[in-house]
Design a protein around this motif. Structure first.
Motif, PDB file in Angstrom:
ATOM      1  N   GLY A  85       9.204  11.942 -48.289  1.00  0.00           N
ATOM      2  CA  GLY A  85       9.036  12.777 -49.511  1.00  0.00           C
ATOM      3  C   GLY A  85      10.110  12.289 -50.614  1.00  0.00           C
ATOM      4  O   GLY A  85       9.973  12.069 -51.948  1.00  0.00           O
ATOM      5  N   GLY A  89       8.558  10.247 -53.641  1.00  0.00           N
ATOM      6  CA  GLY A  89       8.990  11.009 -55.067  1.00  0.00           C
ATOM      7  C   GLY A  89       9.610  10.362 -55.772  1.00  0.00           C
ATOM      8  O   GLY A  89       9.409  10.071 -57.190  1.00  0.00           O
ATOM      9  N   TYR A  92       7.675   7.449 -57.343  1.00  0.00           N
ATOM     10  CA  TYR A  92       6.744   8.105 -58.203  1.00  0.00           C
ATOM     11  C   TYR A  92       7.555   8.122 -59.739  1.00  0.00           C
ATOM     12  O   TYR A  92       6.677   8.129 -60.643  1.00  0.00           O
TER      13      TYR A  92
END
Length: 131
Positions: A85, A89, A92
């Motif tokens: 994550g 993340g 991203y």
């Protein structure tokens, strides 16, 4: 820092750097050679590299764990999913928002992910802290 803890951290860092370099090579090959989207490539490369990291860490870093290999691997993967994550993340946000190269973004988020993985595996998964 206690001497055994320092040695364990050095061993973990050595394994981590090696598997991280492997992760980066996989990320690059999947993205630039096989044209897989960088976020998917990051996830795939991370999960493969973290599995290799588990094998090496169990054998060379966290010897003497009270947990069985299968239980440790399941815990390792659960901890790694949080790390995943962080990776996906962070990438991203960094790649499209700040126009950072996907490789540079992956290197940047590696520090946070590495610290998370080490501390969680040391104190929660392998349960060898203080030994």
């Amino acid at each position: 820092m206690q001497y055994p803890a320092f040695i364990r951290f050095i061993k973990y860092s050595t394994v981590g750097v090696g598997t991280f370099l492997f992760d980066l090579v996989l990320l690059y090959v999947l993205t630039d050679v096989f044209d897989v989207h960088y976020l998917y490539s990051a996830g795939i490369a991370f999960l493969i590299a973290v599995s290799l990291n588990f094998i090496l860490s169990r054998r060379y870093v966290f010897k003497g764990s009270a947990r069985s290999g299968s239980v440790s691997y399941l815990n390792f993967l659960l901890i790694a999913l949080v790390g995943l994550g962080f990776v996906v993340g962070g990438m991203y946000v960094l790649v499209p928002v700040f126009s950072v190269s996907y490789v540079i973004a992956r290197i940047f988020v590696a520090g946070l992910t590495g610290i998370w993985n080490y501390l969680m595996n040391l104190y929660v998964n392998f349960n060898v802290a203080g030994k």
